[in-house]
Enzyme design. Sequence first.
Site, PDB file in Angstrom:
ATOM      1  N   LYS A  42       0.844  -1.200   0.000  1.00  0.00           N
ATOM      2  CA  LYS A  42       0.000   0.000   0.000  1.00  0.00           C
ATOM      3  C   LYS A  42       0.878   1.248   0.000  1.00  0.00           C
ATOM      4  O   LYS A  42       1.902   1.301   0.697  1.00  0.00           O
ATOM      5  CB  LYS A  42      -0.909  -0.052   1.235  1.00  0.00           C
ATOM      6  CG  LYS A  42      -1.945   1.050   1.333  1.00  0.00           C
ATOM      7  CD  LYS A  42      -2.827   0.797   2.554  1.00  0.00           C
ATOM      8  CE  LYS A  42      -3.789   1.923   2.836  1.00  0.00           C
ATOM      9  NZ  LYS A  42      -4.619   1.639   4.035  1.00  0.00           N
ATOM     10  N   SER A  64      -9.353   2.423   3.692  1.00  0.00           N
ATOM     11  CA  SER A  64      -8.470   3.091   2.768  1.00  0.00           C
ATOM     12  C   SER A  64      -7.630   2.125   1.925  1.00  0.00           C
ATOM     13  O   SER A  64      -6.960   2.563   0.987  1.00  0.00           O
ATOM     14  CB  SER A  64      -7.528   4.021   3.556  1.00  0.00           C
ATOM     15  OG  SER A  64      -6.649   3.311   4.411  1.00  0.00           O
ATOM     16  N   SER A  89      -9.665   0.335   7.924  1.00  0.00           N
ATOM     17  CA  SER A  89      -9.147   0.370   6.560  1.00  0.00           C
ATOM     18  C   SER A  89      -8.663  -0.961   6.000  1.00  0.00           C
ATOM     19  O   SER A  89      -8.364  -1.046   4.812  1.00  0.00           O
ATOM     20  CB  SER A  89      -8.018   1.401   6.458  1.00  0.00           C
ATOM     21  OG  SER A  89      -8.522   2.698   6.623  1.00  0.00           O
TER      22      SER A  89
END
Length: 472
Positions: free
Chosen positions: A84, A159, A183
Amino acid sequence: MTTFEERATVHAFRDDALGEYDAVGLAEAIRRGEVGAAEAARDAADRVRTVEERLRAVQVHLDPPARAVGGGGGALAGVPTFVKDNTDYLGLPTGHGSAAFTPRVARRHAPFTRQFLSSGVTVLGKTRLPEFGFSPATEYEGAEPVRNPWNTHYSAGGSSGGSAALVAAGAVPIAHANDGGGSIRIPAACCGLVGLKPTRGRVVTNAQSRQLPLDIVSDGVVSRSVRDTAAFLAAAETHWRNPKLPPLGLVEGPSDRRLRIGFLLDSPNGVPADTATRAAVTETAATLERLGHTVVPVELTLDPRFTEDFLTYWGMLSFLLGVTGRSFGADFDRRRMDGLSRGLREHYLRSWRRTPGVLRRLRRTREAYAAAFRGLDLVLTPVLAHTTPEIGHLSPAVPYRDLIERILAYVAFTPVNNVVGTPSISVPAARATEAGLPIGVMFSGRPGSERTLLEVAFALEADRPFRRVQDL
């Protein structure tokens, strides 16, 4: 509203080196010599290119290596994956999903990156996230959103939306995610994946988290199978184990132990779950009882100010980013932060005097959490208060007051675990939405109870294998 018949489904599953393997299955095939590690990386990169034009999940691509890949060993040696884009990877820029600065190239791996790589995975790039991970939808003011492979008209969650979209679409079997308010679990729920937020301190802590007055962020993965998440955690523990937590080891299936599980449909802050979500949780409770567990109603009584306190803390994080932004890039300009980030910052500037009380009350949340767990092994709840929204509903271009109201009506269950530091897992429910999208259900436990969470998830997966996007 997009109907089931009108959905736009995207996936990359095909007859290549990756086939329909999960991460554990692919690693085993590589160890047996049935699949080459470099071949798996090349085919994964091809799969990513196949879906990327429609999903927009990737921030940075890396060329697949031409020879042997992975860490030379490890439980997931040779498995292609992504990191990520809020976590440093040597030689790649870290952009945090923000247009407020020009990302710098990382000079070293983040501590978690090293722990992730110790499992033997092959990193093919970095996935997109909303600005600084603040939003539960991976959308932007001036760029294409990340789209859900089950139906591209809908959010992939946030997220860790880029990671979840790639894994659900079959581009890679597993990908890095992290969770500061839901997230990992939110995009897992939106995309029909397994997403476990570990106990605080179960994996190495990143540098930014160590500097916070209350560390709410945990790193982990999203995966298509329970055993992949279990294998990641076991591999991570081989690299580094927190002596303050009970050892986890490799969890390989359900347990014969009969559990007492609490059951909660409406969030502790009073937000009711919608009809489809309630049905998904209720049906999961019935399955658990059929499997021999005891399921009983439970109450989690939080301070009435919990939601406002968490929002204030959230705003403090945005404020601090605005103050320290030049650490991300010399040209950082907080005026270029998106509408959600700016709105959170302004919220904090109006309420900063409350900070000591906010921190005190948030830390006391663990007492209410512990009280709810008396006599229980786990608690079952929704992941989210309503089903996955369409693209645009949670866009940072929505006026802040409307947007934050929508977010608080959506993300009503997950933040408690971040504040208390307890583990929590999202798994796909049997029920889908009218648009064909998955619905996630969530199990939460005491600190260090990842084994019990995984065993229950294994039991549900064995009883009713999770739906896959390629089966539609």
